[in-house]
Design a protein around this motif. Structure first.
Motif, PDB file in Angstrom:
ATOM      1  N   ILE A 113      94.329  59.357  17.596  1.00 31.92           N
ATOM      2  CA  ILE A 113      93.733  58.067  17.240  1.00 31.92           C
ATOM      3  C   ILE A 113      93.333  58.123  15.770  1.00 31.92           C
ATOM      4  O   ILE A 113      92.548  58.986  15.366  1.00 31.92           O
ATOM      5  CB  ILE A 113      92.509  57.765  18.118  1.00 31.92           C
ATOM      6  N   ASP A 114      93.866  57.215  14.979  1.00 39.79           N
ATOM      7  CA  ASP A 114      93.589  57.210  13.547  1.00 39.79           C
ATOM      8  C   ASP A 114      92.159  56.735  13.264  1.00 39.79           C
ATOM      9  O   ASP A 114      91.705  55.731  13.827  1.00 39.79           O
ATOM     10  CB  ASP A 114      94.572  56.279  12.815  1.00 39.79           C
ATOM     11  N   ASN A 115      91.480  57.474  12.394  1.00 40.24           N
ATOM     12  CA  ASN A 115      90.147  57.067  11.929  1.00 40.24           C
ATOM     13  C   ASN A 115      89.164  56.806  13.075  1.00 40.24           C
ATOM     14  O   ASN A 115      88.382  55.855  13.050  1.00 40.24           O
ATOM     15  CB  ASN A 115      90.240  55.822  11.033  1.00 40.24           C
ATOM     16  N   MET A 116      89.219  57.648  14.068  1.00 36.05           N
ATOM     17  CA  MET A 116      88.280  57.514  15.192  1.00 36.05           C
ATOM     18  C   MET A 116      86.829  57.643  14.724  1.00 36.05           C
ATOM     19  O   MET A 116      85.911  57.090  15.324  1.00 36.05           O
ATOM     20  CB  MET A 116      88.606  58.592  16.232  1.00 36.05           C
ATOM     21  N   ARG A 173      92.072  50.665  17.083  1.00 34.78           N
ATOM     22  CA  ARG A 173      92.436  51.789  16.212  1.00 34.78           C
ATOM     23  C   ARG A 173      93.943  51.952  16.278  1.00 34.78           C
ATOM     24  O   ARG A 173      94.552  51.784  17.341  1.00 34.78           O
ATOM     25  CB  ARG A 173      91.801  53.097  16.676  1.00 34.78           C
ATOM     26  N   SER A 174      94.547  52.292  15.167  1.00 32.19           N
ATOM     27  CA  SER A 174      95.968  52.598  15.184  1.00 32.19           C
ATOM     28  C   SER A 174      96.183  54.010  15.729  1.00 32.19           C
ATOM     29  O   SER A 174      95.245  54.801  15.852  1.00 32.19           O
ATOM     30  CB  SER A 174      96.562  52.472  13.781  1.00 32.19           C
ATOM     31  N   LYS A 197      99.679  55.459  11.691  1.00 36.23           N
ATOM     32  CA  LYS A 197     100.190  54.291  12.420  1.00 36.23           C
ATOM     33  C   LYS A 197     101.715  54.320  12.514  1.00 36.23           C
ATOM     34  O   LYS A 197     102.402  53.337  12.223  1.00 36.23           O
ATOM     35  CB  LYS A 197      99.721  52.992  11.774  1.00 36.23           C
TER      36      LYS A 197
END
Length: 619
Positions: free
Chosen positions: A223-226, A303-304, A338
């Motif tokens: 998960i990007d930028n969680m 989230r991306s 992403k």
């Protein structure tokens, strides 16, 4: 009860009953989940033949649902009605079953004593008159089941027989307790507690069991930028987002696919028997579908996702799938997140380098190539060394002395970080004991990795080391990062509380890099904030950095905490920090990390801080 006359006692009844108990105990002892049902069926068969009854049953209680479930039936019924009136019976549907819910003593029901039970059994078996001996299976305060012996017509039960049945019921209850405990251990070892998905260990075993000729692919998703969710909201929102993502992955995959949680916000999907191009298409679809917003606690959060894909058609072996998928994921992150990236031969050098580092690191642990350096923490007013922070170093045979940054990522990915952490704990506490004679108030600060913090044995491990080396707990401060605490704050908060209650100090490292920690300070038993070097470098020159430092110091004072400034490299930084109320600092300006012998020479004398004259003169 009935007026039936009991039969004459059999001379060797006690011996025969004791022999029966022994046989069943032998049958049930040590059975695993795979053969438990067969052992149960054989034991019920012994009971039926021994007592000459028509039927024997074993029922287990589902205490949450308040139903009694049939788990053993001897002899098996030739015709089972659909629905089966005996398989699952709610306790409140029948007086006899209602009595069995909390039954603690054996009960014998003779013909015509329970019209409801007679009717239920007649419906299931076609026989109207029955005698039932029912014995509870008790575990602690709970009744977890019942052992029943049914005879069509009248059968008298003697006290020795009932006592024997009670002992046998206890054997069944003990078997269930042992199997439940074993299942729980397996669950903890192979399943993630937050999402109930298989964990990394289980995934590795599933991959290892794959036949080499079977087509398989692995997707590793991150998960990007969680951190934005954790920082902007709180740990519970983050956990709920992780759970919701896990549910999405279950729904988006086939029943035969294995969805696992590797760590934190990283998942994996093992897909078998699909062509590589088909799997690549699935990965692209997941990138799009998983980016859709989720409703978390009334908030719409999105989230991306970045995905790394590996196919065993490219891998040298199935065992390479995780390493290669993570290498592809690393590329997906580097290319802007992403997106999905599939592993290819051009990435193999990165994998080989990481694998070689892992092998060398394992050798380093075996050959005592790891050592500790120590960096002083200094009173910014007096220059006195108050503590030293232990920092692991690697005496590499060809590359020289390596700092942790050169190998810690590999250590974390391979699981070696726990062994390295064990080494650091022991060596740091041992060295402090050496310094104790001349410096009885000196403190040792030790970094604790997220993997160590998740260990249930950490407080006990540290306690044993303190006892072994004769070190007082208050002279140890454990440094934990915000990320490691927030990964599973419910568990880690309990561990931290246990450590704090034992007398150890706790520091939150790199403070200021995330704002969620500010919200969590009141819930965490920490004693110190270490202000991140990123903000210390700009204190007095950057309005933003100065504001962060001021906020951290003010917040610490509000919660009764101390502050330590990291990364001090200029004398002006000391002046600014001291004027803002920060009393302790650490950095190259005062002392660089050095081996124990060098630091031993530094300990007796204050570090020279020429700014102190200016500070003292200013009042």
């Amino acid at each position: 009860m009935s007026d039936a006359t009991p039969p004459e006692p059999i001379e060797d009844e006690a011996t025969r009953l004791a022999s029966l108990i022994t046989e069943i105990a032998t049958e049930l002892m040590g059975v695993g989940h795979g053969d438990a049902q067969a052992a149960t069926d054989l034991s019920l068969q012994r009971l039926r033949h021994f007592f000459g009854v028509t039927h024997v049953f074993l029922r287990r209680h589902d205490l949450l649902r308040r139903v009694s479930i049939l788990v053993g039936d001897e002899p098996p019924r030739e015709v089972i009605p659909d629905p089966d009136p005996l398989y699952e019976v709610p306790f409140d549907s029948d007086p006899v079953f209602a009595a069995s819910e909390h039954m603690k003593e054996p009960m014998v029901v003779y013909p015509e004593q329970s019209e409801d039970l007679d009717k239920r059994l007649e419906e299931a078996s076609g026989q109207p008159q029955i005698t039932v001996a029912s014995v509870p299976l008790v575990r602690g305060p709970d009744t977890v089941g019942a052992l029943g012996l049914v005879h069509y017509g009248m059968r008298f039960w003697s006290d020795p027989e009932i006592r024997a049945l009670t002992a046998i019921a206890t054997l069944f209850a003990q078997m269930w307790a042992r199997l439940d405990a074993e299942q729980q251990v397996i669950r903890q070892a192979y399943y993630d507690s937050l999402t109930d998905l298989p964990n990394r260990s289980r995934l590795v075993e599933d991959i290892d069991r794959l036949p080499s000729e079977r087509r398989a692919s692995l997707l590793v998703l991150d998960i990007d930028n969680m951190k934005v969710i954790n920082d902007g909201l709180d740990f519970e929102a983050g956990n709920n987002f992780i759970r919701a993502t896990a549910d999405r992955l279950r729904q988006a995959t086939r029943p035969d696919d294995v969805v696992a949680r590797l760590q934190g916000d990283q998942f994996a999907i093992l897909i078998r028997d699909l062509p590589p191009d088909h799997v690549d298409g699935i990965a692209l679809r997941l990138v799009t579908d998983l980016a859709a917003a989720l409703d978390i606690d009334g908030l719409s959060l999105a989230r991306s996702i970045s995905i790394g894909v590996a196919h065993n058609s490219v891998s040298d072996s199935n065992g390479d799938l995780i390493t290669e998928a993570q290498a592809a994921l690393h590329q997906a992150k580097l290319r802007g997140k992403k997106r999905a990236v599939t592993f290819d031969a051009t990435m193999r050098s990165e994998v080989l380098e990481r694998f070689e580092t892992e092998l060398e690191l394992r050798r380093a642990l075996d050959n005592d190539e790891l050592t500790l350096h120590y960096q002083p923490e200094v009173d910014l007013e007096t220059g006195r060394i108050l503590a030293v922070e232990s920092l692991v170093r690697w005496n590499h045979p060809t590359r020289g002395l390596l700092s942790a940054g050169a190998f810690i990522e590999t250590a974390e990915q391979s699981g070696l970080v726990v062994e390295i952490g064990d080494f650091v704990l022991r060596e740091a506490i041992r060295q402090l004991s050496v310094w104790s004679a001349d410096h009885p108030e000196l403190e040792m600060w030790i970094n604790i990795s997220p993997a160590q913090l998740m260990s249930r044995d950490l407080p006990e491990q540290i306690g044993e080391l303190l006892t072994e080396f004769g070190v007082e707990p208050y002279r140890i401060c454990l440094e934990v990062t915000e990320h490691s605490v927030l990964d599973d704050i419910q568990f880690t908060k309990g561990t931290l509380r246990t450590l704090r209650e034992s007398g150890l100090k706790l520091a939150l490292d790199d403070f200021g890099t995330g704002y969620s920690s500010m919200k969590q300070l009141k819930n965490l038993p920490i004693t110190t904030l270490k202000i991140d070097r990123t903000f210390v470098s700009g204190v007095g020159t950057s309005e933003y950095d100065s504001a962060i430092v001021d906020a951290a110091i003010t917040l610490a004072e509000a919660f009764g905490l101390t502050t330590v400034a990291e990364g001090i490299e200029q004398p002006e930084q000391i002046t600014e920090l001291r004027s803002r109320g920060c009393r302790v600092g650490q950095g190259f300006y005062m002392a660089r990390p050095a081996d124990a012998e060098t630091v031993t020479g530094l300990l007796p004398n204050p570090i020279e801080l020429p700014e102190l004259a200016t500070l003292n003169g200013a009042g």
